[in-house]
Design a protein around this motif. Structure first.
Motif, PDB file in Angstrom:
ATOM      1  N   MET A 167     128.384 -29.802 -45.548  1.00  0.00           N
ATOM      2  CA  MET A 167     129.604 -29.262 -46.141  1.00  0.00           C
ATOM      3  C   MET A 167     130.545 -28.705 -45.070  1.00  0.00           C
ATOM      4  N   SER A 168     131.792 -29.086 -45.155  1.00  0.00           N
ATOM      5  CA  SER A 168     132.814 -28.566 -44.241  1.00  0.00           C
ATOM      6  C   SER A 168     133.333 -27.227 -44.741  1.00  0.00           C
ATOM      7  N   ASP A 169     134.027 -26.490 -43.889  1.00  0.00           N
ATOM      8  CA  ASP A 169     134.629 -25.224 -44.301  1.00  0.00           C
ATOM      9  C   ASP A 169     135.634 -25.432 -45.429  1.00  0.00           C
ATOM     10  N   ALA A 170     136.323 -26.550 -45.407  1.00  0.00           N
ATOM     11  CA  ALA A 170     137.309 -26.829 -46.454  1.00  0.00           C
ATOM     12  C   ALA A 170     136.666 -26.897 -47.830  1.00  0.00           C
ATOM     13  N   ARG A 171     135.448 -27.452 -47.889  1.00  0.00           N
ATOM     14  CA  ARG A 171     134.766 -27.646 -49.165  1.00  0.00           C
ATOM     15  C   ARG A 171     133.969 -26.419 -49.601  1.00  0.00           C
ATOM     16  N   LEU A 172     133.907 -25.381 -48.786  1.00  0.00           N
ATOM     17  CA  LEU A 172     133.194 -24.166 -49.161  1.00  0.00           C
ATOM     18  C   LEU A 172     133.800 -23.608 -50.452  1.00  0.00           C
ATOM     19  N   PRO A 173     132.988 -23.363 -51.492  1.00  0.00           N
ATOM     20  CA  PRO A 173     133.532 -22.827 -52.747  1.00  0.00           C
ATOM     21  C   PRO A 173     134.367 -21.577 -52.526  1.00  0.00           C
ATOM     22  N   VAL A 174     135.404 -21.435 -53.330  1.00  0.00           N
ATOM     23  CA  VAL A 174     136.401 -20.395 -53.108  1.00  0.00           C
ATOM     24  C   VAL A 174     135.804 -18.994 -53.222  1.00  0.00           C
ATOM     25  N   GLU A 175     134.750 -18.817 -54.033  1.00  0.00           N
ATOM     26  CA  GLU A 175     134.147 -17.486 -54.172  1.00  0.00           C
ATOM     27  C   GLU A 175     133.561 -17.005 -52.847  1.00  0.00           C
ATOM     28  N   TYR A 176     132.970 -17.922 -52.079  1.00  0.00           N
ATOM     29  CA  TYR A 176     132.474 -17.537 -50.751  1.00  0.00           C
ATOM     30  C   TYR A 176     133.623 -17.060 -49.871  1.00  0.00           C
ATOM     31  N   LYS A 177     134.754 -17.740 -49.968  1.00  0.00           N
ATOM     32  CA  LYS A 177     135.891 -17.401 -49.121  1.00  0.00           C
ATOM     33  C   LYS A 177     136.458 -16.036 -49.473  1.00  0.00           C
ATOM     34  N   ILE A 178     136.541 -15.745 -50.774  1.00  0.00           N
ATOM     35  CA  ILE A 178     137.106 -14.462 -51.189  1.00  0.00           C
ATOM     36  C   ILE A 178     136.158 -13.319 -50.871  1.00  0.00           C
TER      37      ILE A 178
END
Length: 804
Positions: A167-178
């Motif tokens: 998995m690339s950073d782009a595809r990381l689910p948004v909840e992980y990012k927030i």
């Protein structure tokens, strides 16, 4: 970038990140979150735009084909079971990774790692209940007793991990990012832990509350207000069923010295009101086609991402389709070419509490009979985001973990309660579903269920050979009458469970003469069943409505069964409202508003459809009346449970002047009529405020059904005010936050016909058009075609992927 709704929401990402992070700890770094190539913008792209023709997947023995239909439902075709479940793990992670991990972190008592000290008490409670301990026991049991199942669990985990690693950073689910964290690797242990988490969601006990009630009310009044078999009970297994076995004997003590403490402690979280389910099967003698039809709709919290993820899983040996649980192998509720099955919660008391007497302050030994037994200590290391690790020492007895003690949720030094729960014993529920997925007949179904321990479930069954069946399955302790209803003295060996009911003596029925089997969380059997059965939460309304309809119906079609799943008839109101209207004094009916509301109520047909206004009036009036009737009981400081709606209505109908209605701290002698009148006046006050603030009091607008994101603070990722009817206690059990999490109807003929729906979508990504696209159909009572597909069917194919 064309999904305007999602981008409008995420244009507020900075504010959202700040808002949700304030209670959780530090705000996430905003630069990565706003990065157009890797941040939240990349989560605005739906799966069909990211489709890949081929993907490299290690450890496959041969090619696996994945065909997505128009609703993003994957159909996985593999040459063997190991490849199948490795691919299932990969595909599930691709669409539901954050959900999978979040749920298992909750099950493991690890939410503090994500959100900080806000979740510390929750994590401590989860650890002290022993969910992780039970999963460790389960893993050891599977490794030692069923290595083949363990290899499949490992294959699934390998598939998940290969997706994470690719998995690339782009595809990381948004909840992980927030929330500013990253996924960790999956394991067989996590799949086992997830199934233990489902047990925790569905199993309750009221031992502590009943102990308080016994002290407050005494045995006579307790039995009157809380009868174990109220009049009018319609059990799951048809009344009069013959039990063709010799039951094991159970020795009941001559005297039972229950501890006499009144407990002012918070009980364990219980299954939320509205959690339940319906399932049934009708034989070919009652259907238009002559084929059996099976239906299942589990009622759980309405969440996004959805609890379920639909898949078809096919090998040369079998092809199965239905609802999978992200993180677990196979299909949980579904069908194959030969059989269909579904589940409802069996609501059996399999958790008991024991008061522990320690030898001294070291807690290294506790009394058991004439001896001092040694304890063991388990130190739980709870990581807390932004703070030091929290160490919680949990004492373990032979009963189980000491949940309440001087260090947790108890203000008294002498209150130490150990929890005995069958989750702490080794078991392999995963094998049940693996075997059901490939089962061919009634015998296979029973073999599969023999592996199942918890949570206790009512397994409905139908086959294309014409059989229908119901079995109430779990690992049920042998108890003497009343055992486990109250907390017990752990120093008394007579309080021990005396073994378990053999699987073959669990209540079941095959092809009953009435032509149907059904369950809706009610009593499992009538009083002739030779073992003690108890739970405080048996259901009294959905089951009777379901049975009355199935009894009357003939020439049944799939459409009829779909209509029954969406049935809005409010049986509780149909039984309670006429009594309330009769008890209401004439002076209460004066005034324009009172007359308007009473006119709506008197003309009501008792269907809780979304546009109806009478359901709102009844709901408020009943709740106010019920609150008045049990006002003094509910004012106790010690936790208790109130009498059921069903029993309360029986009192109002049969004994409206019984002293049970009198409030002891008033000078008047209250009756049922007194409370009905007071409830009506309070309803008028509530409605005056509601109409002033909201205006429309139609049922859908009043109950405001919401499909909520798993993190409640992420309101932008929820769907609010879904326009639909139904309610708690209604077959269409859609309340504000609970309802049918999955609806399935299957006709078992030479060619399987199947339909299903759930309130969400296949994607776990809020930016995907497949995130919530099923909700409107679900709210309207519509279904998707769920027929089995072959690998070369082109109709309705969204895209295909080859896993090499």
């Amino acid at each position: 970038m064309k999904y305007v709704g999602f981008l409008v929401v995420l244009a507020l990402t900075i504010a959202l990140a700040v808002a949700v992070s304030r209670p959780f700890g530090a705000i996430p770094p905003l630069a990565p979150l706003l990065d157009p190539n890797h941040g939240f913008w990349q989560n605005a792209i739906s799966e069909d735009e990211l489709a890949e023709d081929e993907l490299e997947l290690k450890n496959l023995s041969s090619e696996v084909k994945v065909v997505y239909d128009e609703n993003l439902i994957p159909h996985v075709f593999a040459s063997n079971a190991a490849d199948l479940y490795r691919a299932q793990g990969y595909i599930t992670a691709k669409h539901r990774l954050w959900q999978m991990e979040f749920q298992t972190m909750a099950a493991g008592g690890r939410i503090s790692e994500i959100v900080g000290p806000l979740a510390l008490d929750l994590d401590r409670m989860t650890r002290r209940k022993g969910l992780a301990y039970g999963a460790e026991k389960g893993m050891k049991f599977i490794q030692e007793n069923d290595p083949d199942s363990y290899l499949l669990l490992e294959a699934y985990a390998d598939g998940v991990n290969q997706y994470i690693d690719q998995m690339s950073d782009a595809r990381l689910p948004v909840e992980y990012k927030i929330l500013n964290y990253r996924p960790e690797h999956w394991s067989a242990y996590k799949s086992i832990l997830l199934l233990k988490y489902m047990t925790d969601m569905l199993v309750g006990d009221r031992d502590l509350e009943y102990s308080n009630l016994r002290k407050i009310l005494g045995d006579v009044m307790l039995d009157k207000l809380y009868p174990e078999y109220p009049s009018g009970v319609e059990p799951i297994i048809e009344p009069g069923h013959k039990w063709n076995f010799n039951p094991l004997s159970v020795t009941q003590p001559d005297s039972i010295p229950y501890p006499n403490d009144q407990l002012v402690i918070d009980p364990l979280p219980q299954p939320e009101e509205g959690t339940g389910s319906n399932n049934w099967a009708v034989s070919g003698s009652k259907t238009k086609s002559g084929n059996p039809i099976l239906a299942n709709d589990p009622h759980l919290s309405l969440n996004l991402p959805s609890l379920w993820f639909s898949m078809q899983l096919t090998t040369p040996e079998h092809s199965v389709k239905g609802a999978t649980l992200p993180g677990a192998l196979g299909v949980i509720s579904g069908f194959n070419e030969n059989i269909a099955w579904g589940v409802t919660n069996a609501t059996r008391d399999t958790r008991d509490w024991y008061k522990i007497t320690f030898q001294d302050k070291t807690r290294k030994a506790y009394r058991f009979g004439e001896k001092w037994e040694q304890t063991t200590f388990r130190v739980e290391e709870i990581k807390v985001k932004g703070e030091d690790v929290f160490l919680d020492t949990v004492v373990y007895t032979h009963y189980g973990p000491v949940v309440y003690d001087k260090t947790f949720n108890s203000k008294r030094q002498d209150i130490n309660f150990a929890l005995k729960w069958n989750v702490h014993e080794g078991s392999n529920e995963q094998k049940t579903f693996l075997l059901l997925n490939s089962a061919k007949n009634y015998e296979d179904y029973n073999i599969a269920l023999d592996n199942y321990t918890a949570p206790a479930q009512n397994f409905v069954f139908a086959s294309n050979s014409g059989d229908i069946a119901m079995r109430i399955q779990g690992k049920f302790p042998l108890k003497w009458k009343g055992q486990g209803k109250f907390f017990m003295d752990g120093a008394d060996p007579r309080m021990e469970w005396q073994g378990y009911i053999p699987n073959e003596q669990n209540a079941s029925t095959l092809n009953p003469s009435r032509g149907f089997v059904s369950s809706a969380n009610q009593h499992p059997t009538d009083s002739t069943y030779p073992y003690y059965v108890f739970d405080n939460s048996f259901e009294f309304y959905r089951n009777r409505r379901l049975n009355s309809q199935l009894s009357e119906m003939s020439e049944i079609t799939i459409e009829d069964m779909q209509g029954l799943q969406f049935d809005d008839y409010y049986l509780h109101a149909a039984e309670a409202l006429p009594i309330m209207l009769e008890l209401l004094s004439s002076e209460a009916e004066s005034g324009a508003e009172a007359k308007k509301y009473l006119s709506l109520l008197k003309e009501w047909d008792f269907y809780a459809d979304p546009n109806q206004k009478a359901p709102t009036l009844f709901y408020i009036w009943w709740r106010k009346t019920y609150g008045q009737i049990w006002k003094e009981l509910s004012e106790n400081v010690a936790p208790i449970v109130l009498p059921s709606y069903y029993q309360t209505v029986l009192f109002m109908k049969n004994e409206p002047s019984d002293p049970v209605f009198d409030l002891k701290n008033t000078s008047e002698m209250e009756t049922a009529a007194s409370h009905v009148k007071q409830g009506f006046e309070e309803m008028l006050a509530d409605m005056k405020k509601w109409e002033a603030d909201e205006g429309d009091f139609s049922w859908a607008n009043y109950k405001k059904t919401t499909i909520q994101h798993l993190v409640p603070q992420f309101k932008s990722f929820s769907v609010e005010n879904v326009y639909t009817g139904g309610g708690s206690g209604i077959l269409n059990a859609t309340s504000s936050r609970h309802g049918a999490s999955w609806r399935m109807v299957v006709e078992l003929g030479p060619e399987i016909k199947a339909f299903g729906i759930y309130p969400g979508g296949q994607s776990g990504n809020p930016g995907s058009k497949y995130y919530s696209n099923f909700i409107q159909k679900w709210a309207n009572g519509e279904y998707l075609n769920f027929d089995l597909r072959t690998s070369d069917q082109a109709e309705g194919v969204l895209f295909q992927t080859i896993l090499n």
